[in-house]
Design a protein around this motif. Structure first.
Motif, PDB file in Angstrom:
ATOM      1  N   ILE A  44       0.828  -1.204   0.000  1.00 30.65           N
ATOM      2  CA  ILE A  44       0.000   0.000   0.000  1.00 30.65           C
ATOM      3  C   ILE A  44       0.865   1.257   0.000  1.00 30.65           C
ATOM      4  O   ILE A  44       0.616   2.214  -0.733  1.00 30.65           O
ATOM      5  N   ARG A  45       1.893   1.262   0.844  1.00 34.68           N
ATOM      6  CA  ARG A  45       2.771   2.421   0.909  1.00 34.68           C
ATOM      7  C   ARG A  45       3.487   2.625  -0.424  1.00 34.68           C
ATOM      8  O   ARG A  45       3.650   3.765  -0.891  1.00 34.68           O
ATOM      9  N   GLY A  46       3.890   1.538  -1.065  1.00 41.10           N
ATOM     10  CA  GLY A  46       4.529   1.638  -2.362  1.00 41.10           C
ATOM     11  C   GLY A  46       3.587   2.199  -3.417  1.00 41.10           C
ATOM     12  O   GLY A  46       3.986   3.006  -4.259  1.00 41.10           O
ATOM     13  N   ALA A  47       2.311   1.768  -3.377  1.00 41.61           N
ATOM     14  CA  ALA A  47       1.323   2.275  -4.330  1.00 41.61           C
ATOM     15  C   ALA A  47       1.076   3.762  -4.117  1.00 41.61           C
ATOM     16  O   ALA A  47       0.968   4.534  -5.079  1.00 41.61           O
ATOM     17  N   ALA A  48       0.985   4.187  -2.863  1.00 43.99           N
ATOM     18  CA  ALA A  48       0.770   5.599  -2.558  1.00 43.99           C
ATOM     19  C   ALA A  48       1.955   6.439  -3.028  1.00 43.99           C
ATOM     20  O   ALA A  48       1.780   7.521  -3.611  1.00 43.99           O
ATOM     21  N   ASP A  49       3.169   5.946  -2.802  1.00 45.12           N
ATOM     22  CA  ASP A  49       4.369   6.662  -3.254  1.00 45.12           C
ATOM     23  C   ASP A  49       4.381   6.787  -4.773  1.00 45.12           C
ATOM     24  O   ASP A  49       4.776   7.831  -5.330  1.00 45.12           O
ATOM     25  N   LEU A  50       3.950   5.714  -5.451  1.00 47.56           N
ATOM     26  CA  LEU A  50       3.928   5.722  -6.910  1.00 47.56           C
ATOM     27  C   LEU A  50       2.943   6.759  -7.440  1.00 47.56           C
ATOM     28  O   LEU A  50       3.251   7.522  -8.368  1.00 47.56           O
ATOM     29  N   VAL A  51       1.738   6.800  -6.843  1.00 46.09           N
ATOM     30  CA  VAL A  51       0.732   7.786  -7.263  1.00 46.09           C
ATOM     31  C   VAL A  51       1.250   9.201  -7.031  1.00 46.09           C
ATOM     32  O   VAL A  51       1.149  10.073  -7.908  1.00 46.09           O
ATOM     33  N   GLU A  52       1.809   9.444  -5.864  1.00 43.80           N
ATOM     34  CA  GLU A  52       2.293  10.782  -5.538  1.00 43.80           C
ATOM     35  C   GLU A  52       3.420  11.214  -6.467  1.00 43.80           C
ATOM     36  O   GLU A  52       3.479  12.368  -6.908  1.00 43.80           O
ATOM     37  N   SER A  53       4.321  10.287  -6.801  1.00 43.82           N
ATOM     38  CA  SER A  53       5.435  10.641  -7.676  1.00 43.82           C
ATOM     39  C   SER A  53       4.971  10.934  -9.097  1.00 43.82           C
ATOM     40  O   SER A  53       5.448  11.869  -9.737  1.00 43.82           O
ATOM     41  N   HIS A  54       4.003  10.155  -9.597  1.00 40.56           N
ATOM     42  CA  HIS A  54       3.496  10.370 -10.950  1.00 40.56           C
ATOM     43  C   HIS A  54       2.726  11.677 -11.059  1.00 40.56           C
ATOM     44  O   HIS A  54       2.715  12.315 -12.121  1.00 40.56           O
ATOM     45  N   LEU A  55       2.078  12.078  -9.978  1.00 45.23           N
ATOM     46  CA  LEU A  55       1.278  13.299 -10.003  1.00 45.23           C
ATOM     47  C   LEU A  55       2.053  14.501  -9.473  1.00 45.23           C
ATOM     48  O   LEU A  55       1.494  15.589  -9.336  1.00 45.23           O
TER      49      LEU A  55
END
Length: 254
Positions: free
Chosen positions: A177-188
C-alpha cells in the motif's frame, strides 16, 4: 483488524465515493459539497442524516451508516446487491454443508476432524461477519430483481469479489500500500512536504476497502481525496477502519 484513525483526515465512503477532509474546518462542512446527482449532476443537499436530495431533479438518495448510495437507479442497485448477498449466503452455506457431510465420516483421523471442524467454524464465522457488516444497507429486506436492469452491476462483481484485498489493505499489505501511494504521488508530482495544494482534489476509482485513499489523504498533498467504489462490503469496511473503528473478519486461506 484494528487500525489507528488517520491523522487529520476524515474518510467518508460513498457508494460511490470516499471523501477525506484535511482539517477540522472541512470536517464540519456539509457532506454533499463535492458530490453531484448521478442522474442530472445537480447539487445535493444533506437535509437529513438518512437522505440526500438533488436540487436539480428532486431525486432522493439514501444514506446508510453515513454512506450515500449514489446509484442512478437506487432501487434497482439495491435489488441487485440483495441478490448478490443471497448468492454469497448460498455459496457459503454450500461449503458449510459439504464440511458437515465430511465430518460425518467416522473413519476420519483425529487431526483431519480437527482441521475440518476449524474450517467449518471459520466459514460460519465469516458468513455471520459479512452479513453483519452489510446489515446497514438493509439488503436482507430487498427482493432481487426478476428482470434485467437498465444499469446492470457486472455479473463478475460479487459481494465477495476482491475480498482478499481487505486483508491486504488493512492487515498484512503495509509495504504494498505504501509503495502504491508513493507511486501515485510521484506520478502526479505531489509531495506531503509541500503541504496540501489548495483546491486540488484527487479522485480514486475502484478503491475498494479504502486504504490507498486513506494513505493519500494522510499525505496532505491534496485538499480533498474522493474515492468511488460500487461494492458495499468493501466500502463499509473502509468506512469503519479509516475512522479508527475495528472490524472482525475471518481470513480463510484458499
Amino acid at each position: 483488524m484494528p487500525t489507528d484513525e488517520c491523522d487529520a483526515c476524515d474518510i467518508r465512503p460513498l457508494l460511490s465515493g470516499l471523501e477525506a477532509w484535511q482539517s477540522m474546518e472541512s470536517r464540519m462542512s456539509s457532506r454533499p459539497q463535492n458530490l453531484r446527482c448521478p442522474r442530472c449532476r445537480g447539487e445535493l443537499d444533506g437535509t437529513t442524516e438518512s437522505r440526500l436530495e438533488c436540487r436539480g431533479c428532486a431525486e432522493s438518495f439514501p444514506v446508510y451508516a453515513g454512506i450515500p448510495w449514489l446509484y442512478r437507479d437506487g432501487q434497482s442497485s439495491l435489488s441487485q446487491w440483495a441478490g448478490k448477498l443471497q448468492f454469497f449466503q448460498a455459496t457459503q452455506g454450500g461449503v458449510i454443508k459439504e464440511l458437515e457431510q465430511a465430518l460425518g465420516d467416522r473413519t476420519l483421523l483425529s487431526t483431519t476432524r480437527t482441521r475440518l471442524e476449524r474450517l467449518k467454524l471459520a466459514h460460519e464465522t465469516q458468513l455471520a461477519q459479512v452479513v453483519g457488516l452489510v446489515e446497514p444497507f438493509e439488503l436482507a429486506g430487498v427482493a432481487p430483481e426478476a428482470t434485467l436492469p437498465r444499469d446492470r452491476i457486472p455479473s463478475q462483481q460479487h459481494l465477495g469479489s476482491y475480498f482478499e484485498t481487505i486483508f491486504r489493505d488493512w492487515a498484512w499489505g503495509e509495504s504494498e500500500i505504501r509503495g502504491a501511494a508513493d507511486l501515485v504521488e510521484s506520478h502526479l508530482g505531489a509531495s506531503a512536504a509541500d503541504g496540501p495544494r489548495e483546491g486540488q482534489r484527487l479522485l480514486v476509482l475502484g478503491g475498494g476497502a479504502g486504504r490507498l485513499s486513506c494513505e493519500l489523504a494522510r499525505g496532505h498533498a491534496w485538499s480533498t481525496v474522493v474515492q468511488l467504489d460500487i461494492n458495499p462490503l468493501l466500502t463499509r469496511v473502509g468506512s469503519l477502519l479509516a475512522n479508527g473503528q475495528s472490524v472482525e473478519l475471518t481470513e480463510i486461506p484458499s
